[in-house]
Design a protein around this motif. Structure first.
Motif, PDB file in Angstrom:
ATOM      1  N   GLN A 280      -6.031   4.716  -1.321  1.00  9.63           N
ATOM      2  CA  GLN A 280      -7.047   4.416  -0.309  1.00  9.63           C
ATOM      3  C   GLN A 280      -7.317   5.595   0.610  1.00  9.63           C
TER       4      GLN A 280
ATOM      5  N   ASN B 122      -5.254  -1.313  -7.491  1.00  4.95           N
ATOM      6  CA  ASN B 122      -6.190  -0.389  -6.866  1.00  4.95           C
ATOM      7  C   ASN B 122      -5.575   0.997  -6.748  1.00  4.95           C
TER       8      ASN B 122
ATOM      9  N   TYR C 127      -1.726  -0.862  -4.005  1.00  2.73           N
ATOM     10  CA  TYR C 127      -2.397   0.427  -3.941  1.00  2.73           C
ATOM     11  C   TYR C 127      -1.371   1.543  -4.137  1.00  2.73           C
TER      12      TYR C 127
ATOM     13  N   GLU D 275      -4.178  -7.043  -7.188  1.00  3.49           N
ATOM     14  CA  GLU D 275      -5.374  -6.528  -6.530  1.00  3.49           C
ATOM     15  C   GLU D 275      -5.081  -6.029  -5.122  1.00  3.49           C
TER      16      GLU D 275
ATOM     17  N   ASP E 260      -3.496   7.741  -7.647  1.00  2.00           N
ATOM     18  CA  ASP E 260      -4.221   7.821  -8.912  1.00  2.00           C
ATOM     19  C   ASP E 260      -3.538   8.751  -9.914  1.00  2.00           C
TER      20      ASP E 260
ATOM     21  N   ASP F 183       0.851  -1.192   0.000  1.00  2.00           N
ATOM     22  CA  ASP F 183       0.000   0.000   0.000  1.00  2.00           C
ATOM     23  C   ASP F 183       0.887   1.243   0.000  1.00  2.00           C
TER      24      ASP F 183
END
Length: 512
Positions: A498, A495, A480, A477, A483, A452
Motif C-alpha cells: 500500500q 493485496n 497486504y 483481501e 509485491d 498490513d
C-alpha cells in the motif's frame, strides 16, 4: 466525617431545643406530686404542649429533611434510609395518653392519679431514653448524606426553613400542619443531581469541559474522573483542539484549531493544580516556530495526562491514540502503556518510537491480553524486538500477587488466547521473519483478520507463510505485503504493497 459548620447543620438548633424539652419533661415528672390535683393538672398541660412540639419536630425532619434527601438519592440507596424514618407510634401514644388524661382528670381520684403517674413515667422513660441516641444517629447518618447531595447554599436555605417551621408551629400553639409547607431549594445545581444523572450528563462533555467542572466541587471532581468517561484517550488530538472523548480521526475545523490554545491551557492548568509542574519536561524552542509550538502543546498535554490523569483512570482506558504525535517519545509511550493495562486499541502510527517504548507492555503483573488493534504505520525504528514484546504481552494473563506460607510472591504466568484482530506494520522496514514468527508462536493469532506488512523488504515468503498459517481467520483481501514476494500466501487474492504512492512510508519497489 469532618465537623459540619453550624450554618449548614440542619439538625443542630432543633436538636438543642429537643434536648432541652427532654430535660424539662424529666424534671417535671420527677418533681410532680401526683397526690396534688393542681400539680397533676399543670403537668398534663405542660406535657401536652411538649409532646406536640416533639411530634412536630419529627414531622419536620421526616418530611422536610429526610424526605427531601430521599428525592436526591439513587434508588438503590433509598430503601435502607426509608427504614430509618421516625417510627412515631410511642410518641403518638404519649400524645393520646396525656390528651385523654386532660379530659378525664376531673373524675380521677387520688389513687387514679398516682396509678396514672406510674404508667406515664414508664412510657415517657421508654421514649426519652431512645431520643438522644436517635438524634445522634441522624447526625451521623443523614448529615453526611445531606452534605454530599446538597450544595452549601441549599443547606443554608434548608437549615433556615427548618427553623422557620419550628417557629410557625410554636406561634400556632403546636397546631400548625408543617407538612403542608412544601419547599425545594430555590437554585437547583449540578451538585444536587443524583450521581447517575450527573454521570449521564457528563458523558456528553469534552475533556475540556470535564476538567473545568472537576475544579468546582468535590462531587463534580469525583464524577468527572469516573472511569466510564475516559475509555478513549486522544491526547495528540486534544493538543490540536479536538474536543470529543472518542472522536473519529478527521480533519479539524478552523473553529477547533482556534480553540486549541485554550484547550491546552485548561487541561494543563487543571492537571497541574496538584503539586508539580510539567514545565521541566517541555524542551525550549524558538518563538514563532509553528513546529515548536505544536510540540510544546503536545508535551504539556502528554505530561499532564501521564502524571495526573492516568493514575486516576488508567485502568479504564480502552483506546490510546497517539497517531502523528510530534512529541511522542519512547518514555511517553512506555509510561502510558504501564498505566493502561486494559488497552484494546493502540495507534502509534507515524511516531518516532522504537523497541524501548514497548517495554511498558511487560513487567510484574503486566499484560496486554485484551489488545485487539495495533497500528505501527510508519514506525521505522521498531524491530523484531517490538513484535516479540507484543507477542509476549498479548499471550500472557495478568500476574497476581499471592501469599504462600507467609511469603509473598507472584503466581506463575498463564498463556491465554490472544485477541488481536488487526495488525498494521506498514513501513516498519527493520522487521524480519524473526519478528513475524514470534507472533506465530504458541496458539498464533486465532482472531487476526487484518494484516498490513507493506514496505517490509526484509521479510520472506517463508516467514510470511508461518504467520499467515497461524492466523486461521485472516481475510486474504485484507492481507497486504510487498509485491517483491510473488510466491507469498494467497498470492492470487491478497493485496500488494500500500506504500507505492506514499512518500512517508518505505516502499520496496523504490528500493529496486
Amino acid at each position: 466525617m469532618p465537623e459540619v459548620p453550624e450554618e449548614f447543620d440542619v439538625f443542630h438548633l432543633p436538636h438543642v431545643h429537643m434536648k432541652k424539652i427532654k430535660k424539662d419533661i424529666d424534671t417535671e415528672l420527677l418533681c410532680t406530686d401526683f397526690h396534688s390535683a393542681s400539680a397533676f393538672h399543670s403537668l398534663l398541660a405542660a406535657l401536652d404542649s411538649q409532646f406536640k412540639e416533639l411530634k412536630c419536630h419529627e414531622e419536620i425532619e421526616d418530611h422536610h429533611i429526610v424526605g427531601l434527601l430521599l428525592s436526591r438519592l439513587p434508588n438503590n440507596a433509598k430503601t435502607t434510609l426509608e427504614n430509618d424514618l421516625h417510627s412515631d407510634s410511642r410518641l403518638s401514644e404519649l400524645v393520646v395518653l396525656v390528651h385523654d388524661a386532660l379530659h378525664s382528670e376531673p373524675d380521677m381520684s387520688d389513687l387514679d392519679r398516682v396509678e396514672f403517674g406510674g404508667r406515664l413515667r414508664s412510657a415517657v422513660s421508654s421514649f426519652t431514653n431512645d431520643l438522644i441516641p436517635h438524634m445522634k444517629e441522624e447526625e451521623e447518618v443523614f448529615l453526611p448524606l445531606l452534605v454530599e447531595y446538597f450544595s452549601e447554599p441549599e443547606l443554608r436555605q434548608l437549615r433556615q426553613r427548618v427553623i422557620d417551621l419550628h417557629q410557625i408551629n410554636i406561634a400556632n400553639d403546636g397546631e400548625a400542619d408543617v407538612n403542608s409547607f412544601e419547599w425545594e431549594p430555590t437554585v437547583p445545581t449540578l451538585v444536587s443531581l443524583p450521581p447517575e444523572v450527573l454521570l449521564k450528563i457528563f458523558s456528553y462533555l469534552s475533556p475540556q469541559d470535564l476538567l473545568r467542572l472537576a475544579s468546582l466541587h468535590s462531587k463534580l471532581d469525583k464524577t468527572a474522573f469516573d472511569g466510564s468517561l475516559w475509555h478513549h484517550l486522544h491526547p495528540v488530538a486534544w493538543a490540536k483542539g479536538q474536543r470529543k472523548l472518542n472522536a473519529p480521526k478527521q480533519a479539524l475545523s478552523e473553529e477547533h484549531l482556534a480553540d486549541s490554545a485554550v484547550m491546552v491551557d485548561d487541561i494543563t492548568k487543571h492537571l497541574m493544580s496538584v503539586e508539580g509542574s510539567v514545565n521541566a519536561f517541555i524542551p525550549s524552542f524558538s518563538d514563532g516556530d509553528d513546529y515548536s509550538v505544536t510540540v510544546e502543546r503536545e508535551v504539556s498535554v502528554l505530561c499532564g495526562v501521564m502524571e495526573y490523569l492516568l493514575p486516576r483512570v488508567g485502568l479504564h482506558i480502552r483506546t490510546l491514540d497517539l497517531a502523528n504525535g510530534k512529541a511522542i517519545s519512547n518514555e511517553v509511550v512506555f509510561q502510558m502503556l504501564r498505566q493502561c493495562p486494559n488497552l484494546r486499541y493502540l495507534d502509534l502510527s507515524h511516531t518516532g518510537v522504537s523497541d524501548f517504548a514497548f517495554r511498558g507492555m511487560l513487567g510484574r503483573g503486566q499484560s496486554m491480553w485484551q489488545l485487539e488493534h495495533v497500528d505501527l504505520t510508519g514506525c521505522s525504528l521498531v524491530t523484531d524486538t517490538t513484535l516479540q514484546r507484543i507477542s509476549q504481552a498479548i499471550t500472557s494473563s495478568p500476574l497476581q500477587s499471592h501469599d504462600s506460607g507467609g511469603k509473598k510472591g507472584w503466581k506463575e504466568e498463564e498463556i491465554v488466547e490472544p485477541k488481536l484482530k488487526s495488525l498494521i506494520l506498514s513501513g516498519c522496514h527493520l522487521v524480519t521473519d524473526v519478528g513475524l514468527r514470534s507472533l506465530a508462536l504458541g496458539v498464533g493469532l486465532p482472531f487476526l483478520t487484518y494484516l498490513d506488512l507493506s514496505g517490509l523488504p526484509n521479510i520472506t515468503d517463508r516467514g510470511l507463510e508461518d504467520l499467515v498459517s497461524a492466523s486461521p481467520q485472516l481475510n486474504p483481501e485484507l492481507l497486504y505485503y510487498c509485491d517483491n514476494i510473488p510466491s507469498g500466501p494467497y498470492s492470487d487474492c491478497a493485496n500488494g504493497c500500500q506504500n507505492v504512492d506514499s512518500s512517508e512510508r518505505l516502499c520496496c519497489r523504490r528500493l529496486v
